[in-house]
Each structure stands twice: as C-alpha cells, then as structure tokens.
Scaffold this motif. Structure first.
Motif, PDB file in Angstrom:
ATOM      1  N   SER A  37       4.611  -7.690  -1.986  1.00 56.64           N
ATOM      2  CA  SER A  37       4.278  -7.674  -0.553  1.00 56.64           C
ATOM      3  C   SER A  37       4.598  -8.999   0.109  1.00 56.64           C
ATOM      4  CB  SER A  37       2.786  -7.380  -0.392  1.00 56.64           C
ATOM      5  OG  SER A  37       2.406  -7.530   0.956  1.00 56.64           O
TER       6      SER A  37
ATOM      7  N   THR B 283       0.830  -1.210   0.000  1.00 54.21           N
ATOM      8  CA  THR B 283       0.000   0.000   0.000  1.00 54.21           C
ATOM      9  C   THR B 283       0.866   1.261   0.000  1.00 54.21           C
ATOM     10  OG1 THR B 283      -1.662  -1.220   1.237  1.00 54.21           O
ATOM     11  CG2 THR B 283      -1.869   1.168   1.246  1.00 54.21           C
TER      12      THR B 283
ATOM     13  N   LYS C 143       2.472  -5.817   7.377  1.00 55.74           N
ATOM     14  CA  LYS C 143       2.581  -4.660   6.487  1.00 55.74           C
ATOM     15  C   LYS C 143       4.029  -4.413   6.054  1.00 55.74           C
ATOM     16  CE  LYS C 143      -0.309  -2.506   5.251  1.00 55.74           C
ATOM     17  NZ  LYS C 143      -1.319  -2.688   4.161  1.00 55.74           N
TER      18      LYS C 143
ATOM     19  N   ASP D 242       1.677  -3.539 -10.022  1.00 57.24           N
ATOM     20  CA  ASP D 242       1.329  -4.099  -8.710  1.00 57.24           C
ATOM     21  C   ASP D 242       1.330  -5.618  -8.838  1.00 57.24           C
ATOM     22  OD1 ASP D 242       0.057  -5.037  -6.447  1.00 57.24           O
ATOM     23  OD2 ASP D 242      -1.546  -3.530  -6.479  1.00 57.24           O
TER      24      ASP D 242
ATOM     25  N   TYR E  22       0.604 -10.520  -5.885  1.00 57.60           N
ATOM     26  CA  TYR E  22       0.262 -11.958  -5.950  1.00 57.60           C
ATOM     27  C   TYR E  22       1.192 -12.702  -6.914  1.00 57.60           C
ATOM     28  CZ  TYR E  22      -3.855 -10.115  -3.643  1.00 57.60           C
ATOM     29  OH  TYR E  22      -4.675  -9.465  -2.761  1.00 57.60           O
TER      30      TYR E  22
ATOM     31  N   ASN F 282      -6.268  -8.589  -8.709  1.00 54.16           N
ATOM     32  CA  ASN F 282      -7.311  -8.491  -7.691  1.00 54.16           C
ATOM     33  C   ASN F 282      -8.284  -7.431  -8.163  1.00 54.16           C
ATOM     34  OD1 ASN F 282      -8.827  -8.252  -5.381  1.00 54.16           O
ATOM     35  ND2 ASN F 282      -7.223  -7.283  -4.148  1.00 54.16           N
TER      36      ASN F 282
ATOM     37  N   LYS G 277       1.425 -11.226   1.537  1.00 56.72           N
ATOM     38  CA  LYS G 277       0.788 -12.280   0.721  1.00 56.72           C
ATOM     39  C   LYS G 277       1.652 -13.530   0.700  1.00 56.72           C
ATOM     40  CE  LYS G 277      -1.717  -8.881  -0.361  1.00 56.72           C
ATOM     41  NZ  LYS G 277      -3.026  -8.727   0.206  1.00 56.72           N
TER      42      LYS G 277
HETATM   43  N1  PMP Z   1      -2.365  -4.435  -4.187  1.00 58.75           N
HETATM   44  C1  PMP Z   1      -3.268  -5.404  -4.271  1.00 58.75           C
HETATM   45  C2  PMP Z   1      -3.756  -5.809  -5.613  1.00 58.75           C
HETATM   46  C3  PMP Z   1      -3.751  -6.016  -3.118  1.00 58.75           C
HETATM   47  O1  PMP Z   1      -4.671  -6.972  -3.221  1.00 58.75           O
HETATM   48  C4  PMP Z   1      -3.265  -5.589  -1.860  1.00 58.75           C
HETATM   49  C5  PMP Z   1      -3.758  -6.169  -0.555  1.00 58.75           C
HETATM   50  N2  PMP Z   1      -4.482  -7.216  -0.572  1.00 58.75           N
HETATM   51  C6  PMP Z   1      -2.317  -4.596  -1.818  1.00 58.75           C
HETATM   52  C7  PMP Z   1      -1.889  -4.022  -2.994  1.00 58.75           C
HETATM   53  C8  PMP Z   1      -1.791  -4.082  -0.514  1.00 58.75           C
HETATM   54  O2  PMP Z   1      -0.838  -4.927   0.035  1.00 58.75           O
HETATM   55  P1  PMP Z   1      -0.290  -4.720   1.508  1.00 58.75           P
HETATM   56  O3  PMP Z   1      -1.244  -5.407   2.415  1.00 58.75           O
HETATM   57  O4  PMP Z   1       1.067  -5.322   1.512  1.00 58.75           O
HETATM   58  O5  PMP Z   1      -0.248  -3.251   1.780  1.00 58.75           O
END
Ligand code: PMP
Ligand code: GLN
Length: 382
Positions: free
Chosen positions: A228, A96, A239, A197, A200, A169, A231
C-alpha cells in the motif's frame, strides 16, 4: 424490513469505533493507524499538477504502466524479483481491495483458509463472503511466533490458502527467514496458495533484513503479495495499493478487480509514479524515520506503568496494561479515551478466541513528536 444478513456478526470496525470515540472525547488518537503529519509537499504538488494537466479520466484497468514499472523496480531492488509490469502487477483501491479481490479469486465454497490471530480485520469477512471457512491459529505474546508444526497439522484436503502478514499488524513483529522458509515449504508441498499482506514492508527496525514472499521464488509462484502506498507515502486517505502475482494468478485477480473498482484514481497514480522515480530515498529512509519515532515514544513511556513489548516493524507499539488494571481490553481502551483522553486499540478484537489473561493494547506512533509527547504525558499518569 428484515434483511437476512450475509455478515450477521459484523458491526462497524474497531478502527471506526475508536476514531469516533477519540473525536467525540477530543482524545489524542493513537488508535486507527494513520500519520497525523503531512505527506511530502512534492507529492501533494504532483497530485494537483497532474489533475490540472487533465489526467482525470479512467486509468487502464491494471493501473498506469509508468507506476507498474516503478513498482517492478522497487520489488527488484528490495527483493531481487523480476516482475513483468504488463501481467504481474495491478493497482488497487488500497491494500484493502487487493486483499478482498485476491480472496475472492482464490477461495471457493467449502475451502479452508489458515489465518494467524490476532489477524487484520478484513481477512475473515472476505473469506466468509467467498464461501470459505477460516481456520484460526493463535500467535501468543510476547513473540507471536507462528508454530509451523501446528500449521502443518491444520492442513487437510480442503485447505486452499494461508494468509500471512509481516511486518504484522497489530503485534509489530516480523517473520524471520526461517518463518518464510517454513511457509514456503508447506505451501509448495501441499499445492496451496498464499496471500502475503506486506503493507508495512518498508518499516522494519534494528537492522533486521527486509524479507518478503517476493524473495522466495517457489513461494512467489503461488502467492499474491499486497502492499500500500498509503503507508509508504503517508497518504492513507488516497487508498492506493497494489497486488503482485504470477501472470496466471494475476489474470484471475484482474477478472474480479475489473468488476470491483475497474481502475484507481488516476492523478494519484501519476503522482506516486513520479515520487518513486525522483524521490526513491523516501522509501528507503522510511525504516529509520519510524524507528526514531518508536524509540522516542518508548523512552517517553519509560516511567509509565505500561509494559512495552518490542516493536520490530510497522508503526505500532503494543503495551501490557496488567500493572494498571484487570479490565478487559475493550473496556480499558474506552476508559482510556474517556478519562485520560488517549485512544488506543484493544488486541482481543483481532482474535476469534483471545487468550483469557492477555491485557494488551496497540498504540500507533505515526505521529508528530508533539502528539507523542502529549499522549505519553497522559499515559504516564495512569
Ligand atoms: N493490511 C494491513 C495489515 C493494514 O494494517 C492495513 C491498513 N492499515 C491494510 C491492509 C489496508 O491498507 P489500505 O489502507 O491501503 O487499504
Ligand atoms: N489499518 C489501519 C489500522 O490498523 C486502519 C485501517 C482502517 O481503518 N480500516 O489501524
């Protein structure tokens, strides 16, 4: 007091709303994307050990070097891209923060940013706060393939950035090699930037190749790639995420990162670095781990009236409920949580303009077999 809001149209996110409703209704929470099982005990022990050993003060601004070196190793082994850990990798407070910082670093007042809807909810507000404007292009079910001609037609002198997300997502689709090629061509031809991004990245199913902006050298030169550990290691609450970019871009990124969080939680960085050094198979085994969960969930729902779309990546499964109800998706999800005690995420909230007849919701299958079985039992009664 009346505050002139910088984000007047924004309320609390759909993830907060649905998780709260699930808690209040004691519903099984397949809405917000997080595992309901434990992370590796080795990781938890490492976190406690590093903290007990006194590694509790500020980490270096870009993250500890040992972890940046491990990230460089992972990126090399997955995508054959050689990174300089000193200048091209920065640890952030989740993906994020990386997304937010990258957008603030790249988008100037008046710039246009191309996003594909349904889009993860954090992109558009960050673009708005940077003074930019999102140009939303709809992806449509069931394949949600980008129309690259439409992208080309949307590029003009104000276009600055294209934001992509693969595995995606909420649709659980994955870019093909051709998608990456087309993206690369447009970004390079028009001198744009890309924000990719890839949180995943290690969850791609059915033997599909693991692709990335990291694999296309020309695209990578103009891209911030975001991932991240939440995940990858089942610790969304830690975080801890990161950004990868060429040195000149990363220098701009770090100027902002240092005033957003400066640095990230130190013991977690040491713990993850140790996991990547000693337990790398947990990363390479993630796709098989989640594919098994996907297959289990899909077969549990085989006798339901939900129409299941194919999930090629992420830990999400889309379901078409048009055989069950013609309610709008938000109302359907609220009723599902209240009457049937299963929480899910409506798809329309990820669009600026959702297709009128679309009746899709998202389930998260990062859950124990028990949770999935109980949820499926309830869903099969609809
Ligand atoms: N990008 C996508 C597509 C996500 O699905 C998510 C969280 N599920 C994030 C960013 C944010 O990831 P984080 O929890 O590491 O901040
Ligand atoms: N990314 C997670 C999801 O898609 C939620 C993250 C959040 O709650 N902000 O469910």
């Amino acid at each position: 007091m009346t505050i002139s809001s910088k984000l007047p149209a924004i309320g609390s996110s759909i993830f907060s709303q649905m998780s709260e409703l699930a808690l209040q209704q004691q519903a099984i929470n397949l809405s917000q994307g997080f595992p309901d099982f434990a992370a590796s005990p080795l990781l938890i022990d490492a976190l406690a050990r590093f903290s007990r050993d006194g590694l509790n003060q500020y980490a270096p601004m870009p993250g500890i070097l040992a972890l940046r070196q491990q990230i460089a190793d992972v990126v090399y082994s997955c995508y054959q891209r050689q990174l300089n850990p000193d200048t091209e990798i920065t640890l952030t407070s989740g993906a994020t923060a990386a997304l937010f910082v990258a957008i603030q670093a790249l988008v100037r007042p008046g710039d246009e940013v191309i996003v594909f809807d349904p889009a993860y909810d954090s992109y558009a507000p960050a673009v708005h706060l940077a003074g930019g404007r999102c140009v939303h292009l709809n992806l449509t079910a069931p394949d949600f393939n980008p129309d690259w001609q439409q992208v080309a037609d949307s590029i003009n002198a104000r276009t600055r950035l294209i934001i992509v997300n693969s595995p995606h997502n909420p649709t659980a689709t994955v870019f093909t090699a051709n998608d990456w090629q087309q993206l690369s061509q447009l970004v390079c031809q028009h001198g744009l930037y890309c924000l990719s991004d890839e949180v995943y990245e290690h969850m791609v199913f059915d033997g599909a190749p693991q692709l990335s902006a990291n694999k296309l050298p020309e695209l990578a030169e103009r891209t911030v790639v975001v991932s991240s550990f939440g995940k990858t290691f089942h610790v969304t609450g830690w975080k801890l995420g990161y950004a990868v970019a060429p040195a000149a871009l990363m220098a701009e990124f770090r100027k902002i990162h240092q005033y957003v969080t400066f640095s990230c939680f130190t013991p977690a960085q040491h713990a993850i670095a140790e996991m990547l050094a000693q337990q790398r198979h947990q990363v390479s085994g993630l796709a098989a781990f989640y594919q098994q969960k996907r297959d289990g969930f899909v077969s549990l729902l085989a006798s339901s009236r939900f129409g299941l779309l194919h999930s090629t990546g992420t830990y999400f499964q889309l379901a078409d409920y048009s055989a069950i109800s013609d309610e709008p998706d938000l109302a359907f999800c609220q009723r599902l949580a209240i009457e049937h005690k299963v929480a899910a995420i409506p798809l329309s909230v990820f669009y600026k303009q959702a297709p009128a007849q679309q009746r899709l919701i998202r389930f998260c299958f990062a859950k124990t077999p028990d949770t999935l079985q109980q949820a499926a039992q309830r869903l099969c009664q609809l």
